[in-house]
Design a protein around this motif. Structure first.
Motif, PDB file in Angstrom:
ATOM      1  N   THR A 268      42.752  40.986  26.922  1.00  0.00           N
ATOM      2  CA  THR A 268      42.044  42.253  27.074  1.00  0.00           C
ATOM      3  C   THR A 268      41.428  42.382  28.465  1.00  0.00           C
ATOM      4  N   MET A 269      40.986  41.248  29.037  1.00  0.00           N
ATOM      5  CA  MET A 269      40.414  41.290  30.376  1.00  0.00           C
ATOM      6  C   MET A 269      41.486  41.604  31.421  1.00  0.00           C
ATOM      7  N   TYR A 270      42.642  40.975  31.269  1.00  0.00           N
ATOM      8  CA  TYR A 270      43.732  41.242  32.204  1.00  0.00           C
ATOM      9  C   TYR A 270      44.191  42.693  32.077  1.00  0.00           C
ATOM     10  N   LEU A 271      44.219  43.198  30.843  1.00  0.00           N
ATOM     11  CA  LEU A 271      44.582  44.593  30.615  1.00  0.00           C
ATOM     12  C   LEU A 271      43.587  45.526  31.306  1.00  0.00           C
ATOM     13  N   TYR A 272      42.300  45.230  31.139  1.00  0.00           N
ATOM     14  CA  TYR A 272      41.254  46.058  31.760  1.00  0.00           C
ATOM     15  C   TYR A 272      41.361  46.029  33.285  1.00  0.00           C
ATOM     16  N   ASN A 273      41.495  44.851  33.859  1.00  0.00           N
ATOM     17  CA  ASN A 273      41.591  44.740  35.314  1.00  0.00           C
ATOM     18  C   ASN A 273      42.839  45.450  35.853  1.00  0.00           C
ATOM     19  N   THR A 274      43.931  45.349  35.095  1.00  0.00           N
ATOM     20  CA  THR A 274      45.164  46.003  35.529  1.00  0.00           C
ATOM     21  C   THR A 274      45.007  47.522  35.557  1.00  0.00           C
ATOM     22  N   GLY A 275      44.365  48.073  34.528  1.00  0.00           N
ATOM     23  CA  GLY A 275      44.246  49.513  34.430  1.00  0.00           C
ATOM     24  C   GLY A 275      43.161  50.113  35.294  1.00  0.00           C
ATOM     25  N   LYS A 277      40.992  48.348  37.650  1.00  0.00           N
ATOM     26  CA  LYS A 277      40.742  47.770  38.973  1.00  0.00           C
ATOM     27  C   LYS A 277      41.959  47.902  39.884  1.00  0.00           C
ATOM     28  N   ASP A 278      43.130  47.631  39.329  1.00  0.00           N
ATOM     29  CA  ASP A 278      44.361  47.756  40.116  1.00  0.00           C
ATOM     30  C   ASP A 278      44.984  49.143  40.011  1.00  0.00           C
ATOM     31  N   PHE A 279      44.419  49.992  39.136  1.00  0.00           N
ATOM     32  CA  PHE A 279      44.895  51.367  38.945  1.00  0.00           C
ATOM     33  C   PHE A 279      46.372  51.423  38.557  1.00  0.00           C
ATOM     34  N   GLU A 280      46.798  50.465  37.736  1.00  0.00           N
ATOM     35  CA  GLU A 280      48.159  50.478  37.199  1.00  0.00           C
ATOM     36  C   GLU A 280      48.076  50.824  35.715  1.00  0.00           C
ATOM     37  N   MET A 281      47.690  52.044  35.417  1.00  0.00           N
ATOM     38  CA  MET A 281      47.438  52.444  34.044  1.00  0.00           C
ATOM     39  C   MET A 281      48.712  52.489  33.216  1.00  0.00           C
ATOM     40  N   GLY A 282      49.837  52.767  33.825  1.00  0.00           N
ATOM     41  CA  GLY A 282      51.095  52.748  33.077  1.00  0.00           C
ATOM     42  C   GLY A 282      51.409  51.367  32.560  1.00  0.00           C
ATOM     43  N   TYR A 283      51.276  50.372  33.433  1.00  0.00           N
ATOM     44  CA  TYR A 283      51.532  48.983  33.018  1.00  0.00           C
ATOM     45  C   TYR A 283      50.487  48.529  32.012  1.00  0.00           C
ATOM     46  N   ALA A 284      49.223  48.940  32.218  1.00  0.00           N
ATOM     47  CA  ALA A 284      48.166  48.577  31.271  1.00  0.00           C
ATOM     48  C   ALA A 284      48.430  49.186  29.892  1.00  0.00           C
ATOM     49  N   SER A 285      48.955  50.398  29.851  1.00  0.00           N
ATOM     50  CA  SER A 285      49.278  51.037  28.569  1.00  0.00           C
ATOM     51  C   SER A 285      50.385  50.265  27.849  1.00  0.00           C
ATOM     52  N   ALA A 286      51.375  49.805  28.608  1.00  0.00           N
ATOM     53  CA  ALA A 286      52.432  48.989  28.009  1.00  0.00           C
ATOM     54  C   ALA A 286      51.861  47.682  27.466  1.00  0.00           C
ATOM     55  N   MET A 287      50.912  47.086  28.198  1.00  0.00           N
ATOM     56  CA  MET A 287      50.259  45.866  27.719  1.00  0.00           C
ATOM     57  C   MET A 287      49.490  46.126  26.427  1.00  0.00           C
ATOM     58  N   ALA A 288      48.849  47.289  26.353  1.00  0.00           N
ATOM     59  CA  ALA A 288      48.101  47.629  25.134  1.00  0.00           C
ATOM     60  C   ALA A 288      49.022  47.715  23.933  1.00  0.00           C
TER      61      ALA A 288
END
Length: 314
Positions: A268-275, A277-288
């Motif tokens: 969940t932390m990596y997902l949060y940082n990806t979406g 902090k790194d502004f990669e919300m598409g990749y974070a959504s796939a992780m979710a």
């Protein structure tokens, strides 16, 4: 009353409603819809809507500032080569596999002790439940970081015993263990559920076993545990889902980076940082959605396996 109406009632049918009854039924339906409306709005706006949006975004390249760009399965294929994602999965699975059983063992032990009918049961029950209410808070995570710090309480106690302490939070070998220990400490919720289950076991089983000469240990393993298996199963499913969603403790204790050496990098932390902090919300959504699939698959496995060990006293 007509013969046709009588015949329909004898056959289990319902008599036709007169106009006044139909009007009253419509009024009741409208009242029900009014009371259900807040829940329906919450379901659509807060749950279903964001889920549909995240599913769409998981197939896009989206940085929160520009319009989403459709990339198909690229985000999901990227997961196969993302080493930090694999590390976060290992850390989270370790946390779940070790932390959940330990927490349930402690919760069951405390529940068995409290079930003996000690004085002030309601007081002790409230005290032991408090960690579940506070364990997920930022304040407790900060306190936990101080306790296991280099100059924290744990090292001070070890110093009194002549043992040299260490940086429990700063060592990759022990950092995750401190967070698991915090999870075990929040045993209050499953403990209350175990205690309620213990109260439902009929005392006649124990009386019959005592007459047959069964020891307390045999009574526990042959009566308490089988009768408690539905409660154990419920707690396993509930606590496993909750453990996969853990975020606050690891985020605060590790400073939000999952260190040292990604040893506390929860999924969940990596997902949060990806979406965010790194502004990669598409990749974070796939992780979710990957997390949803993992939790759903493990829950299904638990339900399938339950028929082999869960006992229901029908």
């Amino acid at each position: 009353m007509s013969a046709i109406t009588e015949l329909s009632k004898l056959k289990g049918g319902r008599r036709p409603l007169d106009p006044r009854e139909r009007k009253a039924a419509r009024r009741d339906n409208k009242a029900a819809l009014v009371f259900l409306l807040p829940w329906l709005l919450g379901l659509v706006v807060i749950t279903a809507g964001p889920m549909i949006a995240s599913f769409y975004l998981s197939f896009t390249d989206y940085n929160l500032l520009e319009d989403p760009n459709w990339v198909g399965l690229e985000n999901y294929l990227r997961m196969l080569t993302d080493d930090r994602l694999h590390q976060s999965l290992r850390v989270t699975l370790t946390y779940v596999v070790v932390g959940v059983p330990l927490q349930l063992v402690v919760a069951l032990f405390i529940a068995v002790v409290l079930n003996r009918g000690m004085r002030g049961l309601s007081f002790y029950r409230s005290v032991f439940y408090l960690p579940s209410l506070l364990g997920g808070s930022v304040a407790i995570a900060i306190l936990w970081r101080q306790i296991f710090g280099t100059t924290g309480l744990v090292n001070q106690v070890l110093g009194l015993l002549g043992i040299e302490g260490m940086g429990w939070i700063s060592s990759p070998d022990t950092a995750l263990g401190t967070i698991i220990l915090l999870h075990v400490w929040t045993f209050g919720s499953p403990m209350i559920i175990f205690l309620a289950g213990l109260r439902q076991i009929p005392t006649m089983y124990y009386e019959a076993a005592a007459v047959d000469g069964a020891t307390k240990a045999k009574q526990f393993w042959r009566i308490t545990m089988p009768m408690l298996t539905p409660i154990i199963f419920f707690n396993i499913v509930l606590q496993t889902i909750g453990a996969f969603q853990s975020f606050t403790q690891a985020f605060i204790i590790s400073g939000g980076i999952g260190g040292p050496s990604d040893s506390t990098l929860f999924y969940t932390m990596y997902l949060y940082n990806t979406g965010f902090k790194d502004f990669e919300m598409g990749y974070a959504s796939a992780m979710a959605w990957l997390l949803v699939l993992i939790v759903g698959a493990l829950t299904a496995v638990n339900f399938i396996a339950s028929k082999y060990w869960v006992y229901y006293d029908d």
